[in-house]
Design an enzyme around this catalytic site. Structure first.
Site, mmCIF file in Angstrom:
data_model
loop_
_atom_site.group_PDB
_atom_site.id
_atom_site.type_symbol
_atom_site.label_atom_id
_atom_site.label_comp_id
_atom_site.label_asym_id
_atom_site.label_seq_id
_atom_site.Cartn_x
_atom_site.Cartn_y
_atom_site.Cartn_z
ATOM 1 N N HIS A 27 0.818 -1.221 0.000
ATOM 2 C CA HIS A 27 0.000 0.000 0.000
ATOM 3 C C HIS A 27 0.850 1.269 0.000
ATOM 4 C CE1 HIS A 27 0.352 -0.048 4.504
ATOM 5 N NE2 HIS A 27 0.246 1.259 4.357
ATOM 6 N N ASP A 58 0.308 -7.568 1.761
ATOM 7 C CA ASP A 58 0.695 -6.160 1.886
ATOM 8 C C ASP A 58 2.202 -6.003 2.041
ATOM 9 O OD1 ASP A 58 0.446 -3.418 1.834
ATOM 10 O OD2 ASP A 58 -0.219 -3.243 3.899
ATOM 11 N N SER A 131 4.228 3.156 7.793
ATOM 12 C CA SER A 131 3.954 1.991 6.957
ATOM 13 C C SER A 131 5.174 1.628 6.137
ATOM 14 C CB SER A 131 2.790 2.274 6.004
ATOM 15 O OG SER A 131 1.599 2.411 6.701
#
Length: 166
Positions: A27, A58, A131
């Site tokens: 992502h 992910d 992230s």
């Protein structure tokens, strides 16, 4: 200031200096052939090639020209075997809310199977910008997970992708 459409910011970490491989989240890179650039601390941005993207787990692997990697850049070592016990002290590294190269500390709460995937639940603060960064076991120095997300309706409930899934 970059006004690009669809601009995403996140973190990542070097896993192979000779090949120029960097690990992050799908992502963060985007799930299509988007333009991705990376920067090492005290160095400018350089383009990278998307090598592998797995939106289900992910994770993403991007490749930078090895000649562009600073000599002082460190390679992360992954813990790919077994689970880290609840209560293990960890730190999440990244760039939360645009605050570059910072860390937050917490513990592993539990390994979980959530929404069809293995995750590590932690109370470590993981915000936008963290992230793709590493979750590091502070006792061993090994990366145990890739920072993923936090539960928006709660404080202290964050998740990482276990390194053993890479």
């Amino acid at each position: 200031e970059d006004k690009s459409v669809g601009l995403r910011k996140g973190s990542g970490f070097l896993v192979d200096k000779e090949k120029g491989l960097i690990l992050t989240n799908a992502h963060v890179t985007g799930r299509s052939k988007s333009k991705v650039r990376v920067a090492f601390k005290n160095y400018g941005f350089n383009p990278v090639e998307q090598v592998y993207i797995d939106p289900k787990i992910d994770i993403a692997i991007v490749k930078i020209n090895p000649k562009l990697i600073p000599k002082e850049a460190k390679v992360a070592s992954l813990k790919c075997d077994g689970e880290v016990p609840s209560g293990t002290f960890v730190a999440a590294f990244g760039h939360p809310k645009g605050l570059s190269f910072s860390a937050s500390r917490g513990i592993v709460s539990k390994y979980r199977f959530l929404l069809g995937r293995d995750v590590i639940q932690t109370d470590t603060a993981i915000n936008k910008g963290n992230s793709g960064g590493p979750l590091i076991d502070l006792d061993t120095g090994l990366v145990i997970g890739i920072n993923k997300s936090s539960y928006k309706k709660s404080t202290g409930l964050s998740f990482t992708v276990p390194a053993k899934n890479v």
